[in-house]
Design a protein around this motif. Structure first.
Motif, PDB file in Angstrom:
ATOM      1  N   GLY A 165       0.806  -1.215   0.000  1.00  0.00           N
ATOM      2  CA  GLY A 165       0.000   0.000   0.000  1.00  0.00           C
ATOM      3  C   GLY A 165       0.838   1.264   0.000  1.00  0.00           C
ATOM      4  N   GLN A 166       2.152   1.126   0.197  1.00  0.00           N
ATOM      5  CA  GLN A 166       3.052   2.272   0.124  1.00  0.00           C
ATOM      6  C   GLN A 166       3.878   2.267  -1.159  1.00  0.00           C
ATOM      7  N   ASP A 167       3.379   1.563  -2.175  1.00  0.00           N
ATOM      8  CA  ASP A 167       3.989   1.587  -3.506  1.00  0.00           C
ATOM      9  C   ASP A 167       3.291   2.628  -4.371  1.00  0.00           C
ATOM     10  N   TRP A 168       3.953   2.997  -5.469  1.00  0.00           N
ATOM     11  CA  TRP A 168       3.349   3.929  -6.416  1.00  0.00           C
ATOM     12  C   TRP A 168       3.820   3.591  -7.826  1.00  0.00           C
ATOM     13  N   LEU A 172      10.010  -6.105 -10.062  1.00  0.00           N
ATOM     14  CA  LEU A 172       9.480  -4.941 -10.776  1.00  0.00           C
ATOM     15  C   LEU A 172       9.475  -3.670  -9.937  1.00  0.00           C
ATOM     16  N   THR A 173      10.106  -3.699  -8.768  1.00  0.00           N
ATOM     17  CA  THR A 173       9.978  -2.606  -7.801  1.00  0.00           C
ATOM     18  C   THR A 173      11.290  -1.860  -7.619  1.00  0.00           C
ATOM     19  N   TYR A 174      11.225  -0.538  -7.794  1.00  0.00           N
ATOM     20  CA  TYR A 174      12.377   0.313  -7.492  1.00  0.00           C
ATOM     21  C   TYR A 174      12.337   0.673  -6.010  1.00  0.00           C
ATOM     22  N   LEU A 175      13.468   0.501  -5.335  1.00  0.00           N
ATOM     23  CA  LEU A 175      13.565   0.918  -3.940  1.00  0.00           C
ATOM     24  C   LEU A 175      15.017   1.252  -3.623  1.00  0.00           C
ATOM     25  N   HIS A 176      15.219   1.860  -2.465  1.00  0.00           N
ATOM     26  CA  HIS A 176      16.575   2.237  -2.059  1.00  0.00           C
ATOM     27  C   HIS A 176      16.775   1.890  -0.595  1.00  0.00           C
ATOM     28  N   PHE A 177      17.815   1.093  -0.331  1.00  0.00           N
ATOM     29  CA  PHE A 177      18.172   0.703   1.032  1.00  0.00           C
ATOM     30  C   PHE A 177      19.440   1.412   1.464  1.00  0.00           C
ATOM     31  N   GLN A 178      19.445   1.920   2.692  1.00  0.00           N
ATOM     32  CA  GLN A 178      20.705   2.315   3.308  1.00  0.00           C
ATOM     33  C   GLN A 178      21.464   1.055   3.686  1.00  0.00           C
ATOM     34  N   LYS A 179      22.775   1.099   3.653  1.00  0.00           N
ATOM     35  CA  LYS A 179      23.576  -0.067   3.981  1.00  0.00           C
ATOM     36  C   LYS A 179      23.250  -0.543   5.396  1.00  0.00           C
ATOM     37  N   GLY A 180      22.905  -1.825   5.520  1.00  0.00           N
ATOM     38  CA  GLY A 180      22.615  -2.419   6.812  1.00  0.00           C
ATOM     39  C   GLY A 180      21.199  -2.197   7.314  1.00  0.00           C
ATOM     40  N   ALA A 181      20.370  -1.469   6.549  1.00  0.00           N
ATOM     41  CA  ALA A 181      19.005  -1.174   6.999  1.00  0.00           C
ATOM     42  C   ALA A 181      18.096  -2.383   6.804  1.00  0.00           C
ATOM     43  N   ASN A 182      17.078  -2.507   7.659  1.00  0.00           N
ATOM     44  CA  ASN A 182      16.095  -3.584   7.540  1.00  0.00           C
ATOM     45  C   ASN A 182      14.932  -3.221   6.631  1.00  0.00           C
ATOM     46  N   SER A 183      14.745  -1.925   6.400  1.00  0.00           N
ATOM     47  CA  SER A 183      13.624  -1.462   5.586  1.00  0.00           C
ATOM     48  C   SER A 183      14.123  -0.434   4.578  1.00  0.00           C
ATOM     49  N   PRO A 184      13.458  -0.320   3.421  1.00  0.00           N
ATOM     50  CA  PRO A 184      13.883   0.663   2.429  1.00  0.00           C
ATOM     51  C   PRO A 184      13.581   2.086   2.880  1.00  0.00           C
ATOM     52  N   MET A 244       7.434   1.840  -7.528  1.00  0.00           N
ATOM     53  CA  MET A 244       8.488   2.178  -6.563  1.00  0.00           C
ATOM     54  C   MET A 244       7.927   2.105  -5.155  1.00  0.00           C
ATOM     55  N   ARG A 245       8.822   1.860  -4.189  1.00  0.00           N
ATOM     56  CA  ARG A 245       8.473   1.855  -2.788  1.00  0.00           C
ATOM     57  C   ARG A 245       9.699   2.256  -1.975  1.00  0.00           C
ATOM     58  N   LYS A 246       9.487   2.827  -0.763  1.00  0.00           N
ATOM     59  CA  LYS A 246       8.147   3.116  -0.345  1.00  0.00           C
ATOM     60  C   LYS A 246       7.935   4.611  -0.336  1.00  0.00           C
ATOM     61  N   VAL A 247       6.679   5.018  -0.482  1.00  0.00           N
ATOM     62  CA  VAL A 247       6.339   6.437  -0.500  1.00  0.00           C
ATOM     63  C   VAL A 247       5.327   6.707   0.606  1.00  0.00           C
ATOM     64  N   ASP A 283       4.818  14.343  -0.682  1.00  0.00           N
ATOM     65  CA  ASP A 283       3.806  13.883  -1.646  1.00  0.00           C
ATOM     66  C   ASP A 283       4.184  14.124  -3.096  1.00  0.00           C
ATOM     67  N   TRP A 284       5.482  14.261  -3.373  1.00  0.00           N
ATOM     68  CA  TRP A 284       5.974  14.537  -4.710  1.00  0.00           C
ATOM     69  C   TRP A 284       5.506  13.507  -5.734  1.00  0.00           C
ATOM     70  N   PHE A 285       5.357  12.240  -5.325  1.00  0.00           N
ATOM     71  CA  PHE A 285       5.057  11.148  -6.240  1.00  0.00           C
ATOM     72  C   PHE A 285       3.686  11.268  -6.873  1.00  0.00           C
ATOM     73  N   LEU A 286       2.807  12.077  -6.276  1.00  0.00           N
ATOM     74  CA  LEU A 286       1.442  12.212  -6.813  1.00  0.00           C
ATOM     75  C   LEU A 286       1.446  12.873  -8.182  1.00  0.00           C
ATOM     76  N   SER A 287       2.526  13.523  -8.550  1.00  0.00           N
ATOM     77  CA  SER A 287       2.594  14.195  -9.858  1.00  0.00           C
ATOM     78  C   SER A 287       3.000  13.228 -10.973  1.00  0.00           C
TER      79      SER A 287
END
Length: 287
Positions: A94-97, A242-254, A273-276, A282-286
Motif C-alpha cells: 500500500g506504500q507503492d506507487w 518490478l519494484t524500485y527501492l533504495h536501502f541504506q547499507k545495513g538497513a532492515n527497511s527501504p 516504486m516503494r516506499k512512498v 507527496d511529490w510522487f502524486l505528480s
C-alpha cells in the motif's frame, strides 16, 4: 490480459485510495489485505474491481514473522477463488506507487510472455558458497515469540544464533529437521503467472509441512515464495522483480523516497516504486 494486484496495506487510507485510482483499469482487479491492527476498511474505495478481504481473513502482520506470508496466501486464495481467471498475480504494498500508467502496466505484462518476476538467490549467497545470515534463518528453530523488533527479542535471538554456531556455521546437533530442498531468498514483492500460482496453491495443499516449517524461520516472506517458484516446473522462467527501492547499507527497511529520488526512480525502468508516504513528501502524486 487480466491482472490481479494483491495489495498489503497497513496505513493511510487516503494514499491507498489514490493508488487504487492510479491502477483503475478494466483489466486490473485489486485485492486488499488491510492489517488487522488497522481500522480504516470503511474509508477505502468500494467499486466492482476492488475487493477487500473480510475481517476473518485479515492478519495482524508482524515484522519478520509468518504473518506476512499468511496475509499473502489469503490474498491469493481470494483472488484464485473469485471466478476471474487472471494471467498474472502481482504482489505490492500500500506504500507503492506506479511509475507508469495502468495502460503501460497492461502492455508490459502482455509482452512478458508468461515470465515470472521475482528476485532470488540461492542459500549460498551471491556465488560465494559461504554460509551467511540468510542460511541461518532456516537452519535453526526460532520460537515465534523470539522473532520481532523489540530489544529483548534481538538480544535473545542473537544469543541463540551464537549458541548454535554463529551466522557462518550451524552445529549439526542443533540444526532443525530440514525439508530436503534447496532454499532461495529474495525480495518479498513479485509477479507470478497463473500457472505458477496454481502450482503453488496445489503444492501447499499437498505439503502442509512446508508452511509449518516456515512458521519458525525469520523473515519467511523473503524465502517462502522464492523457494516454491524454484521448486516448480517454472523455475527457469524467472527474472528481476518490478519494484524500485533504495536501502541504506545495513538497513532492515527501504528508505521513504523523496522528491530528490524522482529522476533515479523514473530512469530505473521498473513498473513501481516503494516506499512512498504522502505525509512525509507527496511529490510522487505528480507522476
Amino acid at each position: 490480459m487480466k491482472i490481479a494486484v494483491l495489495i498489503q496495506c497497513h496505513k493511510n487510507a487516503k494514499q491507498i485510495n489514490l493508488l487504487l485510482n492510479k491502477l483503475n483499469h478494466p483489466d486490473i482487479d485489486c485485492y486488499l489485505h488491510i492489517d488487522k491492527k488497522a481500522d480504516f476498511e470503511e474509508q477505502v474505495i468500494h467499486r466492482e474491481n476492488v475487493f477487500v478481504l473480510p475481517r476473518e481473513k485479515r492478519v495482524a502482520v508482524e515484522w519478520a514473522q509468518i504473518s506476512q506470508v499468511k496475509a499473502t496466501l489469503n490474498l491469493l486464495e481470494m483472488a484464485t477463488c473469485s471466478g476471474g481467471r487472471y494471467d498474472y498475480y502481482w504482489l505490492i504494498s500500500g506504500q507503492d506507487w506506479p511509475l507508469c500508467s495502468a495502460d503501460a502496466i497492461i502492455e508490459f505484462f502482455e509482452k512478458a510472455k508468461k515470465t515470472n518476476f521475482v528476485r532470488y538467490w540461492d542459500s549460498k549467497n551471491y556465488g560465494t558458497y559461504k554460509q551467511n545470515n540468510l542460511d541461518k534463518r532456516n537452519q535453526v528453530y526460532f520460537p515465534r515469540w523470539l522473532i520481532g523488533r523489540k530489544l529483548w527479542q534481538k538480544v535473545i535471538k542473537r544469543g541463540w544464533v551464537e549458541l548454535t554456531g554463529g551466522y557462518k556455521r550451524t552445529w549439526k546437533v542443533l540444526e532443525r529437521k530440514q525439508l530436503g530442498i534447496k532454499f532461495y531468498f529474495g525480495s518479498s514483492w513479485w509477479a507470478f503467472t497463473r500457472e505458477t500460482v496454481e502450482w503453488i496453491m496445489q503444492y501447499l495443499t499437498a505439503h502442509p509441512e512446508y508452511y509449518r516449517f516456515y512458521e519458525n524461520t525469520t523473515c519467511p516472506d523473503e524465502s517462502f515464495f522464492q523457494t516454491l517458484v524454484m521448486l516448480s516446473p517454472y523455475a527457469d522462467e524467472n527474472t528481476d522483480y518490478l519494484t524500485y527501492l533504495h536501502f541504506q547499507k545495513g538497513a532492515n527497511s527501504p528508505d521513504v523516497l523523496r522528491k530528490k529520488d524522482m529522476e533515479n526512480a523514473k530512469r530505473s525502468g521498473y513498473l513501481i516504486m516503494r516506499k512512498v508516504d504522502m505525509d512525509v513528501d507527496d511529490w510522487f502524486l505528480s507522476i
